[in-house]
Design a protein around this motif. Structure first.
Motif, PDB file in Angstrom:
ATOM      1  N   ARG A 106       0.840  -1.212   0.000  1.00  0.00           N
ATOM      2  CA  ARG A 106       0.000   0.000   0.000  1.00  0.00           C
ATOM      3  C   ARG A 106       0.868   1.252   0.000  1.00  0.00           C
ATOM      4  NH1 ARG A 106      -2.655  -2.809   4.018  1.00  0.00           N
ATOM      5  NH2 ARG A 106      -1.867  -1.359   5.577  1.00  0.00           N
ATOM      6  N   ASN A 107       1.968   1.193   0.771  1.00  0.00           N
ATOM      7  CA  ASN A 107       2.869   2.339   0.827  1.00  0.00           C
ATOM      8  C   ASN A 107       3.524   2.580  -0.531  1.00  0.00           C
ATOM      9  OD1 ASN A 107       4.265   4.448   1.985  1.00  0.00           O
ATOM     10  ND2 ASN A 107       5.967   3.160   2.594  1.00  0.00           N
ATOM     11  N   ARG A 108       3.962   1.501  -1.201  1.00  0.00           N
ATOM     12  CA  ARG A 108       4.555   1.649  -2.532  1.00  0.00           C
ATOM     13  C   ARG A 108       3.564   2.266  -3.508  1.00  0.00           C
ATOM     14  NH1 ARG A 108       6.115  -3.834  -2.446  1.00  0.00           N
ATOM     15  NH2 ARG A 108       7.976  -3.936  -1.171  1.00  0.00           N
ATOM     16  N   GLU A 109       2.330   1.763  -3.476  1.00  0.00           N
ATOM     17  CA  GLU A 109       1.302   2.287  -4.378  1.00  0.00           C
ATOM     18  C   GLU A 109       1.028   3.757  -4.083  1.00  0.00           C
ATOM     19  OE1 GLU A 109      -1.958  -0.347  -3.678  1.00  0.00           O
ATOM     20  OE2 GLU A 109      -1.129  -1.926  -4.947  1.00  0.00           O
ATOM     21  N   SER A 110       0.964   4.089  -2.810  1.00  0.00           N
ATOM     22  CA  SER A 110       0.720   5.472  -2.423  1.00  0.00           C
ATOM     23  C   SER A 110       1.871   6.369  -2.860  1.00  0.00           C
ATOM     24  CB  SER A 110       0.541   5.556  -0.903  1.00  0.00           C
ATOM     25  OG  SER A 110       0.403   6.882  -0.499  1.00  0.00           O
ATOM     26  N   ALA A 111       3.104   5.892  -2.690  1.00  0.00           N
ATOM     27  CA  ALA A 111       4.278   6.677  -3.100  1.00  0.00           C
ATOM     28  C   ALA A 111       4.298   6.860  -4.619  1.00  0.00           C
ATOM     29  CB  ALA A 111       5.558   5.996  -2.627  1.00  0.00           C
ATOM     30  N   ALA A 112       3.956   5.800  -5.350  1.00  0.00           N
ATOM     31  CA  ALA A 112       3.926   5.906  -6.811  1.00  0.00           C
ATOM     32  C   ALA A 112       2.853   6.908  -7.247  1.00  0.00           C
ATOM     33  CB  ALA A 112       3.660   4.538  -7.434  1.00  0.00           C
ATOM     34  N   ALA A 113       1.702   6.869  -6.612  1.00  0.00           N
ATOM     35  CA  ALA A 113       0.640   7.818  -6.948  1.00  0.00           C
ATOM     36  C   ALA A 113       1.074   9.244  -6.617  1.00  0.00           C
ATOM     37  CB  ALA A 113      -0.641   7.466  -6.188  1.00  0.00           C
ATOM     38  N   SER A 114       1.768   9.403  -5.505  1.00  0.00           N
ATOM     39  CA  SER A 114       2.259  10.724  -5.128  1.00  0.00           C
ATOM     40  C   SER A 114       3.270  11.236  -6.143  1.00  0.00           C
ATOM     41  CB  SER A 114       2.896  10.663  -3.740  1.00  0.00           C
ATOM     42  OG  SER A 114       3.450  11.895  -3.386  1.00  0.00           O
ATOM     43  N   ARG A 115       4.193  10.380  -6.551  1.00  0.00           N
ATOM     44  CA  ARG A 115       5.180  10.792  -7.557  1.00  0.00           C
ATOM     45  C   ARG A 115       4.499  11.163  -8.868  1.00  0.00           C
ATOM     46  NH1 ARG A 115       8.043   6.503  -5.129  1.00  0.00           N
ATOM     47  NH2 ARG A 115       7.356   5.079  -6.763  1.00  0.00           N
ATOM     48  N   GLN A 116       3.465  10.408  -9.243  1.00  0.00           N
ATOM     49  CA  GLN A 116       2.744  10.708 -10.474  1.00  0.00           C
ATOM     50  C   GLN A 116       2.035  12.055 -10.379  1.00  0.00           C
ATOM     51  OE1 GLN A 116       2.926   9.139 -13.383  1.00  0.00           O
ATOM     52  NE2 GLN A 116       1.655  10.784 -14.194  1.00  0.00           N
ATOM     53  N   ARG A 117       1.439  12.338  -9.214  1.00  0.00           N
ATOM     54  CA  ARG A 117       0.791  13.640  -9.025  1.00  0.00           C
ATOM     55  C   ARG A 117       1.813  14.764  -9.140  1.00  0.00           C
ATOM     56  NH1 ARG A 117      -1.959  10.889  -4.885  1.00  0.00           N
ATOM     57  NH2 ARG A 117      -0.522  11.741  -3.334  1.00  0.00           N
ATOM     58  N   ILE A 118       2.997  14.543  -8.574  1.00  0.00           N
ATOM     59  CA  ILE A 118       4.050  15.566  -8.651  1.00  0.00           C
ATOM     60  C   ILE A 118       4.479  15.770 -10.096  1.00  0.00           C
ATOM     61  CG2 ILE A 118       6.459  16.033  -8.050  1.00  0.00           C
ATOM     62  CD1 ILE A 118       5.852  14.704  -5.320  1.00  0.00           C
ATOM     63  N   ARG A 119       4.665  14.666 -10.838  1.00  0.00           N
ATOM     64  CA  ARG A 119       5.056  14.780 -12.254  1.00  0.00           C
ATOM     65  C   ARG A 119       4.018  15.545 -13.056  1.00  0.00           C
ATOM     66  NH1 ARG A 119       5.811   9.045 -12.271  1.00  0.00           N
ATOM     67  NH2 ARG A 119       7.794   8.640 -11.268  1.00  0.00           N
ATOM     68  N   SER A 120       2.747  15.214 -12.848  1.00  0.00           N
ATOM     69  CA  SER A 120       1.704  15.896 -13.612  1.00  0.00           C
ATOM     70  C   SER A 120       1.631  17.372 -13.228  1.00  0.00           C
ATOM     71  CB  SER A 120       0.352  15.217 -13.423  1.00  0.00           C
ATOM     72  OG  SER A 120      -0.070  15.316 -12.086  1.00  0.00           O
ATOM     73  N   ARG A 121       1.853  17.692 -11.970  1.00  0.00           N
ATOM     74  CA  ARG A 121       1.850  19.087 -11.540  1.00  0.00           C
ATOM     75  C   ARG A 121       3.020  19.839 -12.169  1.00  0.00           C
ATOM     76  NH1 ARG A 121      -0.582  23.600 -10.501  1.00  0.00           N
ATOM     77  NH2 ARG A 121       0.288  24.783  -8.789  1.00  0.00           N
ATOM     78  N   ILE A 122       4.195  19.191 -12.228  1.00  0.00           N
ATOM     79  CA  ILE A 122       5.361  19.823 -12.859  1.00  0.00           C
ATOM     80  C   ILE A 122       5.080  20.087 -14.331  1.00  0.00           C
ATOM     81  CG2 ILE A 122       7.735  19.382 -13.611  1.00  0.00           C
ATOM     82  CD1 ILE A 122       8.174  18.019 -10.877  1.00  0.00           C
ATOM     83  N   THR A 123       4.481  19.117 -15.016  1.00  0.00           N
ATOM     84  CA  THR A 123       4.138  19.295 -16.427  1.00  0.00           C
ATOM     85  C   THR A 123       3.171  20.458 -16.605  1.00  0.00           C
ATOM     86  OG1 THR A 123       4.424  16.922 -16.769  1.00  0.00           O
ATOM     87  CG2 THR A 123       3.215  18.124 -18.470  1.00  0.00           C
ATOM     88  N   GLU A 124       2.189  20.517 -15.723  1.00  0.00           N
ATOM     89  CA  GLU A 124       1.208  21.599 -15.772  1.00  0.00           C
ATOM     90  C   GLU A 124       1.888  22.951 -15.560  1.00  0.00           C
ATOM     91  OE1 GLU A 124      -2.342  23.142 -12.827  1.00  0.00           O
ATOM     92  OE2 GLU A 124      -2.032  20.977 -13.048  1.00  0.00           O
ATOM     93  N   LEU A 125       2.789  23.017 -14.592  1.00  0.00           N
ATOM     94  CA  LEU A 125       3.491  24.280 -14.318  1.00  0.00           C
ATOM     95  C   LEU A 125       4.431  24.663 -15.457  1.00  0.00           C
ATOM     96  CD1 LEU A 125       4.252  23.868 -10.520  1.00  0.00           C
ATOM     97  CD2 LEU A 125       2.602  25.410 -11.574  1.00  0.00           C
ATOM     98  N   GLU A 126       5.080  23.663 -16.082  1.00  0.00           N
ATOM     99  CA  GLU A 126       5.941  23.966 -17.227  1.00  0.00           C
ATOM    100  C   GLU A 126       5.134  24.557 -18.371  1.00  0.00           C
ATOM    101  OE1 GLU A 126       7.776  20.185 -17.900  1.00  0.00           O
ATOM    102  OE2 GLU A 126       9.494  20.654 -16.614  1.00  0.00           O
ATOM    103  N   GLY A 127       3.939  24.029 -18.596  1.00  0.00           N
ATOM    104  CA  GLY A 127       3.060  24.594 -19.624  1.00  0.00           C
ATOM    105  C   GLY A 127       2.671  26.022 -19.294  1.00  0.00           C
ATOM    106  N   GLU A 128       2.406  26.261 -18.012  1.00  0.00           N
ATOM    107  CA  GLU A 128       2.045  27.614 -17.585  1.00  0.00           C
ATOM    108  C   GLU A 128       3.230  28.570 -17.773  1.00  0.00           C
ATOM    109  OE1 GLU A 128       0.377  29.645 -13.498  1.00  0.00           O
ATOM    110  OE2 GLU A 128      -0.070  27.523 -13.874  1.00  0.00           O
ATOM    111  N   VAL A 129       4.445  28.088 -17.487  1.00  0.00           N
ATOM    112  CA  VAL A 129       5.642  28.922 -17.689  1.00  0.00           C
ATOM    113  C   VAL A 129       5.777  29.285 -19.158  1.00  0.00           C
ATOM    114  CG1 VAL A 129       8.178  28.850 -17.675  1.00  0.00           C
ATOM    115  CG2 VAL A 129       6.912  28.141 -15.656  1.00  0.00           C
TER     116      VAL A 129
END
Length: 163
Positions: A106-129
């Protein structure tokens, strides 16, 4: 003439709290009755404590004895915890290992989901930049053309005055 709304009336708020508490206790009882667990009677204690609490909610009108009954229950009796139990019975050590493994998964899955959320947020912010860079560049171009137009206009005025 002043009228009080039911939301401002302290008695109606207290009644609403009592109703919400009764509904919550009923839902917890249904959860406990609906699940079959392989523990040593822990559910019996919880369901007994919940039935005490629900009986006090149903029979109590002033709320004082209801609070006393709820306070008299220990935290262990009040707290309903989600437990992860295997489908087959195990001894204590196997159960601890099974839970540890599943917690790690469960912890691995949660960490992977967290990393994915961070990646998508970074992509979103790069587009905004990129959008802001485009806006900045277009504003600078407009400013440059305005300055050129102004300097051309000043030159034309100066040349017209010299004639």
């Amino acid at each position: 003439m002043t009228t009080t709304s039911t939301s401002d009336n302290p008695e109606s708020k207290a009644e609403a709290r009592k109703k919400r508490k009764a509904i919550l206790i009923q839902q917890r009882q249904e959860e406990l009755q609906g699940t079959e667990r392989h523990d040593d009677g822990g559910n019996e204690d919880r369901s007994r404590s919940l039935s005490i609490a629900s009986a006090s909610v149903a029979s109590d009108s002033d709320g004082a004895s209801q609070q006393d009954d709820w306070d008299s229950l220990s935290k262990k009796q009040r707290k309903v915890q989600v437990r992860y139990d295997p489908a087959i019975p195990m001894d204590k050590e196997e159960l601890a290992n099974w839970r540890r493994q599943h917690r790690k998964v469960r912890n691995r899955e949660s960490a992977a989901a967290s990393r994915q959320r961070i990646r998508s947020r970074i992509t979103e912010l790069e587009g905004e930049v990129e959008e802001w860079k485009d806006k900045y560049n277009s504003a600078m171009e407009r400013l440059k053309t305005m300055r050129e137009a102004k300097s051309n206009g000043d030159r034309k005025k100066g040349s017209a005055e010299n004639r």
